[in-house]
Design an enzyme around this catalytic site. Structure first.
Site, short mmCIF file in Angstrom:
data_model
loop_
_atom_site.label_atom_id
_atom_site.label_comp_id
_atom_site.label_asym_id
_atom_site.label_seq_id
_atom_site.Cartn_x
_atom_site.Cartn_y
_atom_site.Cartn_z
N PHE A 248 1.65 -8.49 -2.58
CA PHE A 248 0.66 -7.42 -2.61
C PHE A 248 1.15 -6.28 -3.51
O PHE A 248 2.30 -5.84 -3.42
CB PHE A 248 0.42 -6.90 -1.20
N ASN B 86 2.03 -1.39 6.78
CA ASN B 86 0.84 -1.48 5.94
C ASN B 86 0.31 -2.90 6.09
O ASN B 86 0.45 -3.73 5.19
CB ASN B 86 1.20 -1.17 4.48
N PRO B 87 -0.30 -3.19 7.26
CA PRO B 87 -0.72 -4.56 7.54
C PRO B 87 -2.01 -4.92 6.80
O PRO B 87 -2.69 -4.04 6.26
CB PRO B 87 -0.98 -4.51 9.05
#
Length: 288
Positions: A96, A195-196
């Protein structure tokens, strides 16, 4: 036949024009980063040394980068790096890409641990390790333990910690949330940062093609209402946090207030933190 000599200025102008024709947002910014990556010059140096000719290897690298960016690949995957607060982290497909909003998340953690000597911080869903590495970089006495389900993310996060010279204080485990943590950390954590994945499943098709087509779905899908992982984190963190110490989660702007309400079952001083654009971004609270 004489081969044309391309200067930095020539290459920058051509790249901007090409990316504009391809409909790429912020074409000049992309062009600067692509040219910096190809030449090793900083963005400022591109203008200071605008007459410097490009070598054949530099031109070849630039062409490959421009081709990929023009096809829609995220700039960070093309250049392989992303500035984040006071560091630069490496990224690659399967990991990510850090967002500016996450800098707000890190800032909240740093404020919370400011008065704690040698704090211990857990970073869940670490991805590139941007948050874990930033905290360790800015707090030289901190110990940070990070986890991620993705083997690729774990490898990248470890690499970033090593490159930044903080691998002795940033430990990265592969596994699901708190599961891989050493049991001697139970009740010893001063801050949990996460920060899921937080995009509601139904909203995934609405994401820009640059995100949906390239970034890992594992890091995006937060379940029906975007809070599947957040609920697990706020529940499980109770076992690991020092009472009175904080949990900080970056979430979808439409779900932060809901998360804060649910946190109040176990946490106090619960609050919403806005990002620089004034959008709700972080849910925070202290274990009761």
């Amino acid at each position: 036949m004489t081969t044309r000599v391309w200067s930095v200025r020539d290459a920058l102008g051509w790249t901007v024009d090409y990316l504009e024709r391809k409909g790429i947002e912020q074409p000049r910014l992309s062009a600067e980063w692509l040219l910096s990556s190809a030449t090793g010059l900083s963005r400022i140096e591109l203008y200071a040394y605008h007459d410097r000719p490009l070598g054949e290897v530099e031109r070849a690298n630039l062409r490959e980068g421009v081709k990929a960016r023009g096809a829609g690949a995220p700039l960070q995957y093309v250049t392989g790096e992303m500035p984040f607060r006071h560091i630069v982290v490496r990224v690659r497909p399967g990991v990510f890409i850090p967002r500016p909003e996450t800098e707000i998340l890190v800032e909240q953690v740093l404020v919370a641990i400011a008065s704690i000597d040698s704090p211990v911080v857990v970073d869940l869903c670490t991805g590139s390790g941007c948050a874990a590495c930033s905290i360790a970089h800015e707090r030289p006495d901190a110990r940070v333990v990070a986890t991620d389900l993705s083997p690729v993310a774990v490898e990248v996060a470890r690499d970033n910690a090593g490159r930044l010279g903080i691998a002795d204080r940033v430990t990265v485990y592969e596994g699901d949330l708190f599961a891989p943590l050493p049991r001697d950390l139970v009740g010893q954590i001063d801050a949990v940062v996460a920060n899921p994945p937080y995009v509601p499943t139904a909203d995934l098709p609405e994401l820009p093609a640059e995100i949906l087509g390239y970034e890992p779905s594992l890091a995006l899908d937060g379940g029906p209402d975007g809070l599947d992982l957040a609920r697990r984190i706020m529940s499980d963190a109770r076992e690991w946090l020092v009472p009175g110490h904080g949990l900080f989660m970056e979430l979808d702007e439409t779900r932060v207030s809901d998360a804060v309400i649910e946190m109040q079952a176990w946490y106090e001083h619960c609050r919403t933190v806005e990002d620089l654009a004034g959008r709700s971004r972080v849910a925070a609270g202290c274990l009761r």
